[in-house]
Design a protein around this motif. Structure first.
Motif, short mmCIF file in Angstrom:
data_model
loop_
_atom_site.label_atom_id
_atom_site.label_comp_id
_atom_site.label_asym_id
_atom_site.label_seq_id
_atom_site.Cartn_x
_atom_site.Cartn_y
_atom_site.Cartn_z
N SER A 75 32.90 43.63 40.12
CA SER A 75 34.10 43.72 39.86
C SER A 75 34.86 43.19 38.54
O SER A 75 35.93 43.27 38.08
N LEU A 76 33.62 43.06 37.64
CA LEU A 76 34.03 42.14 36.18
C LEU A 76 34.30 43.24 35.11
O LEU A 76 33.53 43.97 34.91
N PRO A 77 35.44 43.22 34.63
CA PRO A 77 35.97 44.11 33.58
C PRO A 77 35.05 44.02 32.40
O PRO A 77 34.71 42.87 32.07
N ILE A 109 36.47 35.80 40.35
CA ILE A 109 37.57 36.00 39.56
C ILE A 109 38.14 34.62 39.76
O ILE A 109 38.38 33.61 40.33
N GLN A 113 43.08 35.38 36.02
CA GLN A 113 42.53 36.71 35.76
C GLN A 113 43.20 37.75 36.69
O GLN A 113 43.85 37.27 37.61
N ARG A 115 43.97 40.26 39.44
CA ARG A 115 43.28 40.72 40.52
C ARG A 115 43.31 42.32 40.42
O ARG A 115 42.39 43.02 41.06
N HIS A 118 40.61 43.61 38.18
CA HIS A 118 39.04 43.60 38.92
C HIS A 118 39.04 44.50 39.91
O HIS A 118 38.01 45.32 40.27
N ARG A 119 40.12 44.64 40.66
CA ARG A 119 39.95 45.44 41.85
C ARG A 119 39.75 47.34 41.27
O ARG A 119 39.06 47.88 41.84
N TYR A 122 36.12 47.35 40.32
CA TYR A 122 35.30 47.40 41.51
C TYR A 122 35.35 48.72 42.15
O TYR A 122 34.12 49.21 42.53
N PHE A 154 35.51 37.21 44.71
CA PHE A 154 36.56 38.18 44.79
C PHE A 154 36.97 38.96 45.98
O PHE A 154 38.17 38.87 46.40
#
Length: 262
Positions: A75-77, A109, A113, A115, A118-119, A122, A154
């Motif tokens: 999930s990490l940009p 997360i 940051q 969410r 991240h989603r 992901y 996350f």
């Protein structure tokens, strides 16, 4: 009848890692799982599985820098290329070890940051992982983890995990239902098993709250084992717990289900 896989990352720590396969087989286990295989050549691990008649049930895709505290990167940009390389590496191991389940950890997360960002990453990464794994006949699983054990993780809830799988829409993307984590975050285990069984790809167990053997604590595991059978689950139950003392000495709980020889 439930089928149990010994988690060699947590169990049998009395032995060097490569010796844990033999110890698990002596105790009657027919399958094993562990966190990561990447410190060993796949052929060496496969030889242990073959020698002791064990099935590899599951392992995790590379999680980023585990020693530095990372707990997955799905999930990490900004880590998408690394994630894809990790999936490719995991599938290379799976081709040798023969497992048909691969766990992909979401990652951490921070409160500041986004969410939503991240989603979005992901979902895209999971779509890639599922599509790539499908050609190998492998199901990708995602696991909600409690934030007491891993602060900032996350993905924490079963309903959110099921919704993410539905949104990605891949038949080989399912949820790893860890009864230990779910009890800590949500409880109501039997109802959630009944609600979500079609979307569950792997199940793990441990006593709550100490994460020791599943014969102590607040969860009635004999009832849940019978329910899981009744619901038609035919996969492995991963024993992802930390033994109170010696691993073999603590296996009295499993005797009704496994021929323990150790």
């Amino acid at each position: 009848m439930p089928r149990f896989a010994a988690n060699l990352s947590m169990m049998y720590n009395e032995h060097a890692f490569l010796d844990r396969f033999a110890a698990a087989a002596r105790d009657g286990f027919q399958a094993v799982e562990f966190l990561f295989p990447y410190d060993f050549p796949a052929a060496d691990l496969k030889s242990r599985l073959t020698e002791h008649g064990l099935t590899q049930a599951l392992f995790n895709a590379p999680p980023g820098d585990w020693g530095a505290g990372e707990r997955g990167i799905a999930s990490l940009p900004g880590r998408e290329d690394e994630f894809r390389r990790g999936v490719d590496t995991a599938l290379e191991y799976a081709r040798v070890l023969g497992n048909d389940k691969l766990h992909v950890m979401a990652g951490l997360i921070k409160p500041e940051q986004s969410r939503a960002a991240h989603r979005d990453v992901y979902l895209k990464n999971l779509a890639y992982a599922a599509q790539t794994a499908r050609a190998e006949g492998i199901t990708v699983v995602i696991e909600p983890i409690n934030t007491r054990d891993i602060p900032g993780f996350f993905l924490n809830r079963q309903d959110d995990a099921q919704a993410i799988c539905a949104e990605v829409g891949a038949a080989n993307l399912k949820v790893q239902f860890d009864l230990y984590h779910c009890q800590i975050v949500e409880g109501d285990l039997a109802v959630k098993l009944k609600r979500d069984m079609k979307g569950i790809g792997h199940i793990q167990i441990a006593g709550v709250p100490e994460r020791h053997e599943p014969d102590i604590g607040e969860v009635n595991y004999p009832y849940l084992f019978a329910l899981i059978d009744e619901l038609g689950y035919d996969g492995w139950l991963g024993c992802e717990y930390r033994p109170r003392a010696g691993t073999s000495e603590g296996l009295g709980w499993i005797r009704p289900y496994v021929n323990v020889r150790g």
